[in-house]
Motif scaffolding. Structure first.
Motif, mmCIF file in Angstrom:
data_model
loop_
_atom_site.group_PDB
_atom_site.id
_atom_site.type_symbol
_atom_site.label_atom_id
_atom_site.label_comp_id
_atom_site.label_asym_id
_atom_site.label_seq_id
_atom_site.Cartn_x
_atom_site.Cartn_y
_atom_site.Cartn_z
ATOM 1 N N ILE A 199 0.847 -1.204 0.000
ATOM 2 C CA ILE A 199 0.000 0.000 0.000
ATOM 3 C C ILE A 199 0.879 1.251 0.000
ATOM 4 O O ILE A 199 0.646 2.210 -0.753
ATOM 5 C CB ILE A 199 -0.937 -0.021 1.220
ATOM 6 C CG1 ILE A 199 -1.971 -1.144 1.107
ATOM 7 C CG2 ILE A 199 -1.608 1.334 1.406
ATOM 8 C CD1 ILE A 199 -2.957 -0.983 -0.023
ATOM 9 N N ILE A 200 1.916 1.256 0.840
ATOM 10 C CA ILE A 200 2.798 2.427 0.919
ATOM 11 C C ILE A 200 3.583 2.579 -0.377
ATOM 12 O O ILE A 200 3.760 3.699 -0.892
ATOM 13 C CB ILE A 200 3.728 2.303 2.138
ATOM 14 C CG1 ILE A 200 2.893 2.329 3.437
ATOM 15 C CG2 ILE A 200 4.760 3.426 2.155
ATOM 16 C CD1 ILE A 200 3.694 2.101 4.702
ATOM 17 N N GLN A 201 4.055 1.468 -0.935
ATOM 18 C CA GLN A 201 4.784 1.561 -2.203
ATOM 19 C C GLN A 201 3.881 2.057 -3.325
ATOM 20 O O GLN A 201 4.309 2.839 -4.175
ATOM 21 C CB GLN A 201 5.385 0.198 -2.581
ATOM 22 C CG GLN A 201 6.257 0.296 -3.827
ATOM 23 C CD GLN A 201 6.801 -1.039 -4.288
ATOM 24 O OE1 GLN A 201 6.855 -2.000 -3.517
ATOM 25 N NE2 GLN A 201 7.198 -1.117 -5.545
ATOM 26 N N PHE A 202 2.632 1.610 -3.343
ATOM 27 C CA PHE A 202 1.687 2.084 -4.363
ATOM 28 C C PHE A 202 1.528 3.601 -4.265
ATOM 29 O O PHE A 202 1.515 4.306 -5.281
ATOM 30 C CB PHE A 202 0.336 1.391 -4.185
ATOM 31 C CG PHE A 202 -0.610 1.575 -5.339
ATOM 32 C CD1 PHE A 202 -0.759 0.592 -6.307
ATOM 33 C CD2 PHE A 202 -1.361 2.743 -5.486
ATOM 34 C CE1 PHE A 202 -1.617 0.755 -7.376
ATOM 35 C CE2 PHE A 202 -2.222 2.927 -6.550
ATOM 36 C CZ PHE A 202 -2.354 1.925 -7.505
ATOM 37 N N LEU A 203 1.406 4.103 -3.045
ATOM 38 C CA LEU A 203 1.299 5.546 -2.849
ATOM 39 C C LEU A 203 2.500 6.266 -3.454
ATOM 40 O O LEU A 203 2.355 7.267 -4.167
ATOM 41 C CB LEU A 203 1.214 5.857 -1.355
ATOM 42 C CG LEU A 203 -0.151 5.950 -0.714
ATOM 43 C CD1 LEU A 203 -0.013 6.077 0.797
ATOM 44 C CD2 LEU A 203 -0.920 7.128 -1.272
ATOM 45 N N CYS A 204 3.696 5.748 -3.155
ATOM 46 C CA CYS A 204 4.914 6.434 -3.593
ATOM 47 C C CYS A 204 5.166 6.268 -5.081
ATOM 48 O O CYS A 204 5.492 7.237 -5.775
ATOM 49 C CB CYS A 204 6.109 5.906 -2.790
ATOM 50 S SG CYS A 204 6.011 6.227 -1.017
ATOM 51 N N ASP A 205 5.009 5.043 -5.589
ATOM 52 C CA ASP A 205 5.419 4.751 -6.963
ATOM 53 C C ASP A 205 4.338 5.031 -8.000
ATOM 54 O O ASP A 205 4.643 5.457 -9.123
ATOM 55 C CB ASP A 205 5.854 3.292 -7.074
ATOM 56 C CG ASP A 205 7.135 3.012 -6.308
ATOM 57 O OD1 ASP A 205 7.675 3.957 -5.710
ATOM 58 O OD2 ASP A 205 7.580 1.848 -6.296
ATOM 59 N N VAL A 206 3.092 4.743 -7.647
ATOM 60 C CA VAL A 206 2.010 4.852 -8.631
ATOM 61 C C VAL A 206 1.303 6.200 -8.545
ATOM 62 O O VAL A 206 1.139 6.897 -9.546
ATOM 63 C CB VAL A 206 1.007 3.697 -8.472
ATOM 64 C CG1 VAL A 206 -0.122 3.821 -9.500
ATOM 65 C CG2 VAL A 206 1.712 2.350 -8.618
#
Length: 1013
Positions: A875-882
């Motif tokens: 979830i956190i990576q999606f926020l940052c990357d996407v």
């Protein structure tokens, strides 16, 4: 050499002649004597104006207008063949700067001096000086003023340097310090002993000190020479020597200890104790404690008190070893200590040194009693859970085991609030600066000096999902595409009780569930203010009771045994509400059970008519034992009978239960009162149980002691035939969370958007839920809003984290204040209220069903073994990357078992274990202070800024707060820690915390986000 003053003419500040001459002196080679004109200035006092200018020139970074300036230039100038006068001059400059910053509490400037490696330079200078002077026959050429200032700097700067012990050892200073101690004739420099004590706390340093030729003999000779003095200064000096004896004795090899035992160390220490207890009288009175605290010189009394406390700590340390323990028993230590305790049964010493001595004598008595074999050491826990994949031995997942023996795993097996300080060590934790700033905090529980995993500074690779792997998390960010204008929840709701029963029914448990808990247990708020309990003389009373008891019987009755009863029968009905006058089961006294959600009682043994010992169940599949959380049911009681409960297999060396914390109890006959703090004579102590198997396995490693600790308390029930639940802290189950979310979403304001997503499932198939909360808005408006990510309950035993999260959800979904409206308009909240549902359901304290601490797998979570962390990290990576948005803040909620109030841990690159982090630290060094500063503004009465820590240790690289900071660049990534006990500041000081307080902390946290914004 002249100074280039071209920049002065350009409008730069003009430096005085003293500063310019000092700058020129730093440039000169040591062999040059052109700076001799400076030397007369060493012996005079500098004016205040001169001091401030010297600090400005040499206490910071390089300054314009001077050929040499800044701390690094001063430290560089130490190198080479400097005269004593030169070194004194340089030390005075360094001392002036550091003392000034310390007095102003300027931690940033203090850290700058530490980062310039002042300790390493001082270690080299001190080592060289000792080698040159210790064998010097002609002392007229030795300037002892230099020794005084050198050790003062080593001690004071060393308090702020977390790697002091390592630098001293690697700099080769330990051996020469011991040689100096052995050969020095006359008084030692004032700060020598405090500095020596500090470095001897390190196990490796203690070992090295104990091996030095002649050191222990000299130390004992000095102790005996100081023993009979009546001067306060000499008694305090004796106390410092006893501290050195304690740490070297604790860490030295068995050969050193055995040699001291052959020289009658036990007998001497016992005589030393008696002399200083009776210090106020010329003859040895029978009432030793009263003589110690009589009406005589208070400074002398205080000095004797420190010696007594230290002596008892050494005797307690010696009692850990069988040979010494038997010798102490022969010397009648039990009779001496118990006579003292009984003599002053009615003396109500409230706190301070007097109470500490009584408690220490009580603990010494307990240590010298015969140990008892741990009854569950050979019994395998019958409940386990088959893992989906086999973990690789030696890998980050460790080896799956299911026993109740003590064994370290990859995460060092410690909880986030365990500091590794033994009980005896606490007797010497007297320095106000100890444990602050440069020292490791309780959260930073790695091994000493960053040596837990070798001396390397490289980091293992973090997992990062591919775009294709991230794509399955896109539905959890539907608001980015669709906005939040459409309602998301339109199903028909059942009655609250039906919702509760449905939640309980759908909860998947590995531990047996015999009955479900009543909803009233959680729904009734606890608002009654309850003061912290009195701890005065509790240990003394307990010891006297134990010594007056008959010999323990080998046939003590087992009242409850989960190993046998685990799968007896089918799940039973809801617990009925008992009525007054309920019929008792006369075949037994109390009856126990824990076969309900979050319960964890394994066995109960009746050791006296009203005294019960309770053994807690292990975490399922645990790699290392974690015993602290307890939750059990007791029934068949009689009114007004004093029952004693003793939780006997705790592992932490200290607890807030020794500082006024009480367990909580819920009575089925008084449901309207909710949970209440209960328990008299509450105490926490190391008990007599010993795991003999592990002790034999660890016989070669004296640091692996296998001891258990007890939480002991008495309860008088108000109703005969009641059914009561007793817990470590206010319980909060997974079933209550799911039903609470349903109810809160049903009652939420229409102006609030709330979506509930299941982002994954735990190993046992329980849903990992995430709530998205904001106000209705278009996709474009949502895109402009910052995102805040909150999580809680990665450690099942930290139920206070769930109550804080409950307060967050209640305020976000139901409160109609301007602050809450502004929050929902400005932010999108992504909230994962329970990171470890399996652990919570099955009554674990620390682990998931994978048997490990999920807060140690954030760097490389495994989708099959750690699905909870895998999903939240995605979830956190999606926020940052996407989406291209770093979280505005990430806060992980925890509970702390050893501290008061609530506070945060954050990440400051300048305080990292990695030199690269320190070098690459951004100019904006204060970004990590955003949340604590906001909390200080919004709730100064509850938030304790002095307990906040921002250091980064190697052991914490796989924790949530550090990994989110390091891998995703979120500077505002925090752990929020809340006490289990109560408050030490503000209007609530002296009161224990309750669920209303915890929910208020959740509201405080939300308000702080507005302050940060």
């Amino acid at each position: 050499m002249t100074t280039d003053l071209t920049e002065v003419a350009a409008g730069k500040p003009t430096w005085s002649k003293l500063t310019i001459d000092a700058s020129n002196f730093l440039v000169e080679m040591p062999q040059s004597r052109g700076a001799l004109t400076l030397l007369p200035l060493i012996d005079r006092e500098w004016t205040e104006e001169e001091k401030l200018e010297l600090i400005d020139a040499f206490g910071h970074k390089k300054r314009t207008g001077l050929v040499k300036s800044g701390v690094k230039s001063v430290l560089t100038a130490f190198e080479g063949d400097r005269t004593q006068a030169d070194v004194i001059w340089l030390c005075r400059i360094l001392d002036l700067c550091f003392s000034h910053f310390s007095q102003r509490n300027d931690k940033k400037k203090e850290r700058h001096i530490v980062k310039c490696d002042a300790i390493a330079t001082l270690v080299r200078i001190t080592r060289k000086r000792i080698i040159l002077t210790v064998d010097c026959q002609e002392e007229s050429g030795i300037d002892w003023q230099l020794d005084e200032i050198l050790y003062k700097l080593l001690y004071e700067i060393g308090l702020k340097d977390s790697r002091l012990s390592l630098k001293v050892r690697m700099g080769g200073l330990i051996g020469v310090l011991c040689k100096f101690f052995v050969r020095k004739v006359g008084p030692l420099p004032e700060k020598f002993l405090p500095f020596f004590i500090k470095i001897s706390r390190s196990p490796r340093n203690g070992q090295a000190i104990g091996r030095q030729e002649g050191f222990m003999q000299t130390l004992m000779a000095k102790i005996k020479a100081l023993d009979h003095s009546d001067q306060t200064s000499q008694i305090l000096l004796l106390d410092k020597h006893l501290q050195i004896l304690f740490f070297t004795l604790k860490n030295s090899a068995g050969r050193t200890r055995n040699q001291l035992l052959r020289e009658n160390l036990c007998k001497y220490m016992l005589e030393l104790l008696r002399r200083h207890l009776a210090a106020s009288s010329n003859s040895r009175p029978t009432r030793l404690l009263s003589s110690l605290f009589g009406t005589f010189d208070k400074s002398v009394s205080a000095a004797h008190t420190e010696v007594v406390i230290g002596t008892i700590a050494i005797l307690r340390l010696l009692s850990n070893f069988k040979k010494a323990r038997e010798e102490l028993k022969t010397l009648q230590v039990l009779e001496i200590c118990s006579r003292e305790l009984k003599e002053f049964w009615s003396d109500e010493w409230k706190s301070g040194a007097k109470a500490k001595i009584v408690d220490s004598l009580s603990a010494l008595c307990l240590r010298c009693m015969s140990p008892i074999p741990y009854p569950l050491e050979t019994r395998r826990f019958p409940i386990d859970f088959p893992l989906p994949i086999s973990p690789s031995p030696g890998g980050p997942n460790g080896r799956v085991r299911n026993s109740s023996s003590i064994n370290a795993s990859f995460d060092n097996g410690r909880s986030s609030d365990e500091d590794g300080i033994d009980e005896e060590d606490e007797a010497f934790n007297r320095d106000d600066d100890e444990g602050k700033d440069g020292e490791m905090s309780d959260d930073e529980d790695g091994k000493e000096d960053g040596e837990s995993e070798g001396e390397g500074t490289s980091l293992s690779k973090c997992t990062r999902l591919t775009a294709q792997q991230l794509s399955k998390y896109a539905p959890f960010f539907a608001e980015n595409e669709q906005g939040t204008l459409q309602p998301t929840y339109s199903m028909l709701y059942q009655k609250d009780a039906e919702t509760w029963r449905t939640s309980c029914k759908n909860t998947q448990s590995v531990m047996p569930i015999h009955h479900h808990l009543p909803l009233e247990m959680f729904a009734i708020p606890t608002q009654i203010r309850e003061r912290t309990a009195k701890t005065t003389n509790n240990m003394k009373k307990m010891i006297i009771e134990e010594m007056d008891k008959p010999e323990r019987s080998a046939t003590n009755q087992v009242i409850y045994d989960l190993d046998k009863a685990a799968f007896d029968g089918l799940p039973g009905p809801e617990v009925p509400f008992p009525t007054s006058g309920a019929k008792l089961d006369t075949s037994k006294d109390l009856q126990f059970d824990s076969r309900f959600e979050s319960g964890n009682l394994r066995m109960v043994v009746q050791v006296a008519p009203t005294h019960y010992e309770l053994f807690l169940s292990p975490d399922v599949n645990q790699l290392r034992d974690h015993y602290q959380w307890f939750f059990f049911q007791v029934s068949n009681m009689r009114k007004s009978v004093r029952y004693t409960f003793e939780i006997v297999n705790c592992l932490k060396s200290s607890s807030m239960y020794s500082q006024g914390m009480q367990p909580v109890m819920f009575s089925m006959m008084e449901t309207s009162n909710g949970w209440r703090r209960v328990g008299e004579n509450v105490c926490y102590f190391r008990n007599l149980y010993v795991n003999e198997i592990e002790e034999k396995l660890n016989a070669e490693d004296k640091h692996k002691k296998v001891h258990y600790y007890s939480i002991r308390f008495s309860v008088m029930f108000q109703h005969t035939g009641d059914i009561c639940y007793i817990a470590y802290h206010y319980p909060y189950t997974y079933s209550f969370l799911t039903s609470s979310i349903s109810l809160m979403r049903k009652k939420k304001l229409e102006s609030i958007y709330c979506r509930e997503d299941v982002i994954g499932h735990s190993l046992n198939g329980n849903a990992i839920k995430m709530l998205t909360i904001t106000t209705p808005a278009s996709a474009a408006e949502i895109a402009a809003r910052d995102v805040i990510v909150l999580s809680a309950r990665v450690h099942p035993g930290e139920t206070n984290a769930s109550w804080i999260m409950h307060g967050v959800l209640e305020n976000l979904l139901s409160r109609q204040s301007n602050e809450m409206h502004r929050l929902r308009e400005r932010f999108v909240f992504k909230i994962v209220p329970m990171l470890n549902p399996d652990g919570v359901i099955n009554g674990s304290h620390r682990c998931s069903l994978a048997g490990i601490d999920l807060n140690r797998v954030w760097r490389r979570p495994n989708e099959q073994l750690h699905p909870e962390i895998y999903a939240v990290k995605a979830i956190i990576q999606f926020l940052c990357d996407v989406t291209g948005k770093k979280p505005f803040a990430y806060v992980d909620l925890h509970g702390h078992s050893k501290k008061w109030d609530y506070f945060v841990y954050g990440n400051n690159a300048a305080e990292s274990w990695r030199p690269d982090d320190v070098t690459e630290a951004q100019v904006e060094e204060d970004s990590h202070l955003a949340l604590p500063r906001a909390l200080e503004q919004t709730c100064p009465g509850r938030f304790n800024a002095s307990e906040c820590r921002f250091n980064i240790t190697k052991d914490k690289e796989s924790s949530a707060r550090v990994n989110v900071w390091r891998q995703f660049g979120v500077n505002t990534s925090y752990t929020l820690e809340s006490t289990f006990c109560g408050f030490h500041k503000g209007q609530n000081a002296g009161f224990q915390i309750n669920t209303s307080d915890l929910k208020d902390i959740g509201r405080d946290l939300l308000h702080s986000f507005l302050e940060m914004h």
